[in-house]
Design a protein around this motif. Structure first.
Motif, PDB file in Angstrom:
ATOM      1  N   GLN A 117      -8.253  -8.605   5.694  1.00 31.64           N
ATOM      2  CA  GLN A 117      -7.526 -10.248   5.920  1.00 31.64           C
ATOM      3  C   GLN A 117      -6.795 -11.003   5.071  1.00 31.64           C
ATOM      4  O   GLN A 117      -5.714 -11.367   6.119  1.00 31.64           O
ATOM      5  N   GLY A 118      -6.733 -11.026   4.036  1.00 30.15           N
ATOM      6  CA  GLY A 118      -5.765 -10.772   3.018  1.00 30.15           C
ATOM      7  C   GLY A 118      -4.553 -10.454   3.297  1.00 30.15           C
ATOM      8  O   GLY A 118      -3.501 -11.138   3.368  1.00 30.15           O
ATOM      9  N   THR A 119      -4.899  -9.011   3.535  1.00 26.84           N
ATOM     10  CA  THR A 119      -3.363  -8.020   3.456  1.00 26.84           C
ATOM     11  C   THR A 119      -2.562  -8.248   5.200  1.00 26.84           C
ATOM     12  O   THR A 119      -1.824  -8.376   5.069  1.00 26.84           O
ATOM     13  N   LEU A 120      -3.794  -9.144   6.147  1.00 25.02           N
ATOM     14  CA  LEU A 120      -3.194  -9.075   7.303  1.00 25.02           C
ATOM     15  C   LEU A 120      -2.165 -10.290   7.555  1.00 25.02           C
ATOM     16  O   LEU A 120      -1.256 -10.668   8.096  1.00 25.02           O
ATOM     17  N   ALA A 121      -2.135 -11.298   6.464  1.00 22.07           N
ATOM     18  CA  ALA A 121      -2.498 -12.629   5.638  1.00 22.07           C
ATOM     19  C   ALA A 121      -0.876 -12.450   4.893  1.00 22.07           C
ATOM     20  O   ALA A 121       0.101 -13.433   5.140  1.00 22.07           O
ATOM     21  N   ALA A 122      -0.493 -11.527   4.389  1.00 22.67           N
ATOM     22  CA  ALA A 122       0.589 -11.175   3.610  1.00 22.67           C
ATOM     23  C   ALA A 122       1.388 -10.915   4.214  1.00 22.67           C
ATOM     24  O   ALA A 122       2.753 -12.198   4.365  1.00 22.67           O
ATOM     25  N   PRO A 123       2.192 -10.546   5.117  1.00 25.94           N
ATOM     26  CA  PRO A 123       3.357 -10.537   6.000  1.00 25.94           C
ATOM     27  C   PRO A 123       3.824 -12.204   6.490  1.00 25.94           C
ATOM     28  O   PRO A 123       5.364 -12.068   6.559  1.00 25.94           O
TER      29      PRO A 123
END
Length: 302
Positions: free
Chosen positions: A205-211
């Motif tokens: 979830q955090g990785t998907l929010a990064a962009p």
């Protein structure tokens, strides 16, 4: 832990802003006309600290290894930054700009061999010991060259003092804002581990929010900071800014995981302890190392 992390981040940001301002001032034609001088000195210092951290991760407190890696990192960085010595770097220079980075890596190899030749006692206690030390030094040098070998080409982008500095600011802002989005999104909504064997704290979830954070930062730098602070309009379409935010963020995430892999291999939680709450220098630079080449390619391929 969060308060220490924020305090260290604040000190780093303020210091970086001041150094960037001095570097921009020295790059003005009416002052000195050589952008990148301050950034080069800062890069050499940071590279030396990275070399020390790498040595301690792999070799413990071995003094010879520490000196060799720090020296190799410094010289690679300084040689890669050679173009800043020209007021107007010649476009027809046979070695180009990236040729200096290769020369820096070759110099590091020569230093590594020279050190081992001087210290060799006629035999190795463990076969491959010398080759292993040389190999680790060369890996460290090539790894750091992914960042420091691209800093100067970015800073000298189109031989424009303002645009070059904007490209550096955009890279750092995009990577660090995406890191912040990933951190807080992961803390708030993270349930699925992205790579539990490598980076247990990183979530899908955090990785998907990064962009989203990366695009937000790139847009602010290009559409707000650039015209209001530097008086420059960056000629890039909206889709380029979106692509920049996504691709640079993706490279940053991969860089973060790559450094985590190295730390797991070395059986250490952080690369060092120089920065309270943040760990070591490599822990701060990890995302930038993979993101810098992607950032440069996007700037020159618009």
């Amino acid at each position: 832990m969060l308060s220490r992390r924020l305090a260290s981040a604040f000190v780093l940001i303020v210091g970086m802003i001041l150094l960037i301002r001095v570097d921009f001032w020295l790059g003005m034609p009416e002052v000195w006309g050589r952008p990148g001088i301050v950034l080069t000195l800062l890069s050499a210092l940071v590279a030396a600290l990275c070399g020390i951290e790498f040595s301690r991760m792999w070799q413990g407190q071995n003094r010879q290894s520490t000196i060799t890696m720090a020296t190799a990192a410094i010289l690679m960085t300084l040689i890669a930054a050679t173009p800043v010595l020209w007021r107007d770097y010649p476009a027809d220079c046979p070695i180009g700009k990236f040729g200096w980075s290769i020369a820096g890596i070759i110099t590091a190899l020569l230093i590594s061999f020279a050190t081992e030749l001087k210290a060799f006692q006629g035999h190795s206690e463990n076969p491959g010991e010398v080759a292993g030390r040389i190999g680790r030094t060369m890996f460290m040098t090539s790894y750091l060259a992914m960042l420091f070998g691209f800093v100067m080409p970015l800073r000298l982008l189109e031989q424009d003092n303002s645009l070059g500095l904007i490209s550096i600011i955009c890279l750092i802002a995009t990577v660090k804002m995406s890191d912040a989005f990933a951190y807080f999104a992961g803390k708030s909504f993270g349930t699925t581990k992205l790579a539990p064997n490598i980076s247990p704290g990183k979530t899908l979830q955090g990785t998907l929010a990064a962009p989203l954070g990366g695009y937000f930062a790139a847009a602010i730098v290009i559409y707000i900071v650039s015209p209001l602070v530097f008086g420059v309009t960056v000629d890039r379409a909206w889709w380029w800014v979106l692509l920049y935010g996504v691709l640079v963020t993706g490279a940053g995430v991969l860089g973060d995981l790559a450094e985590s892999l190295l730390k797991r291999d070395a059986d250490c939680k952080d690369s060092g302890s120089m920065l309270p709450g943040l760990g070591g220098i490599l822990d701060v630079l990890d995302s930038l190392i993979f993101a810098a080449p992607v950032s440069y390619l996007l700037w020159v391929a618009h």
